[in-house]
Design an enzyme around this catalytic site. Sequence first.
Site, short mmCIF file in Angstrom:
data_model
loop_
_atom_site.label_atom_id
_atom_site.label_comp_id
_atom_site.label_asym_id
_atom_site.label_seq_id
_atom_site.Cartn_x
_atom_site.Cartn_y
_atom_site.Cartn_z
N HIS A 259 52.51 -0.91 31.56
CA HIS A 259 53.84 -0.80 30.96
C HIS A 259 53.84 -1.50 29.62
O HIS A 259 53.21 -2.55 29.45
CB HIS A 259 54.91 -1.42 31.88
CG HIS A 259 56.30 -1.03 31.53
ND1 HIS A 259 57.01 -1.67 30.53
CD2 HIS A 259 57.13 -0.07 32.03
CE1 HIS A 259 58.22 -1.11 30.45
NE2 HIS A 259 58.31 -0.15 31.33
N ASP B 279 57.26 4.25 37.58
CA ASP B 279 57.19 5.70 37.45
C ASP B 279 56.22 6.31 38.46
O ASP B 279 56.47 7.40 38.98
CB ASP B 279 56.76 6.07 36.03
CG ASP B 279 57.75 5.62 34.98
OD1 ASP B 279 58.94 5.92 35.14
OD2 ASP B 279 57.35 4.94 34.02
#
Length: 433
Positions: A310, A368
């Site tokens: 991320h 995600d």
Amino acid sequence: MTDTATLQFSDGSPAVTFPILTGTMGPQVIDIRTLYAKTGKFTYDPGFLSTAACSSAITYIDGDKGELLYRGYPIEQLATRCDYLATCYLLLYGELPTRAEKDDFAGRVTHHTMVHEQMQFFLRGFRRDAHPMAVLTGLVGALSAFYPDSINLNDAHQRDISAIRLIAKMPTLVAMAYKYSMGQPYIYPRNDLSYAANFMRMMFATPCEDYQVNDVLVRALDRIFILHADHEQNASTSTVRMCASSGTNPFAAIAAGVACLWGPAHGGANEAALTMLYEIQAQGGVAKIGEFIAQVKDKSSSVRLMGFGHRVYKNYDPRAKLMRETCYEVLTALGLHDDPLFKLAMALEKIALEDEYFVQRKLYPNVDFYSGIVQKAIGIPVQLFTAVFALARTVGWIAQLNEMVSDPEYKIGRPRQLFTGAAPRNVRPISER
């Protein structure tokens, strides 16, 4: 005494001093608002990686610690002790609701879930194979034409009405977009169901067979909504703020956020993660993971590991931990542990958590990766993932928009530039060019 920072120049210009601002948490901020007036110079910061574009009291992220707070509350507590509508109330109004406040807020949302019947005719103008995010961008923007009584951005009461309408109607619009693409009739909302259960029924019920609510799946979807409700000054939130800074109506600003979220580098990440799994599955599934990982590690290869790592979190994404638990609960409830795609996902997760290459680079599975698996298990098609993300993020966008409009220092957004084009020159007659 206010701390200050002094800027020295090597070109002989006089040094200038700027105040240093200190927030509740996080890095200090150098206030350079007077830089151009004092020096005739701008700063250069592509992507705004070192620039605080606003002050905000809504969401705080510490990427190094893997910490996410909504209004000071850890995301871990909100995801396990609250539901999505309580989280919406918190983001909008700054405090968790009392029982009476929660009931009143839920009632207001519930009784605004229907959309104007003419929205159906507007929807029919789209091709049936249009991407749901293209459809949703149009539908959200069109709300301003159907609800002109709540489009004044400078009226706090109208902003509140538009906030309730957007939160209430987004599930209906997403479900309508899905049903339209499937060639199925729209399912009207039901006021006796919870927010997440109502959305699932609108998605999966048909006139000939009603949807049987599964509490595990409803809780999983509600958690997805909470974990995606806000995430500080990301691309789509900054877009909403920039758009609203012009004084446009809330529906238009949120439609701009939906359009920005559509990008694969932002809201499309969970869709990209599932697409990656499908590609590995087509090449041979679990047996081919070793080859795939080797390609990921090969610097000359264009193969990327989607759903891992991320930009903000340099530690384990706190949302991913919660989504991982939910993922396993859903797979267990649906008996999908032996499904080839999910076995592949779990095998890939195990490698990423144990392989020194990924551990050293802190390429942990992110929210995600897990949310994509959960949505696929629930039955939400991959193309609709980003629309579900937009549904969840709507409340964060609205909270950020409200905060900006209420800030006495807010101005229309106007970034500067480093111009590298042609210097002044004269237009020559066409015969001389």
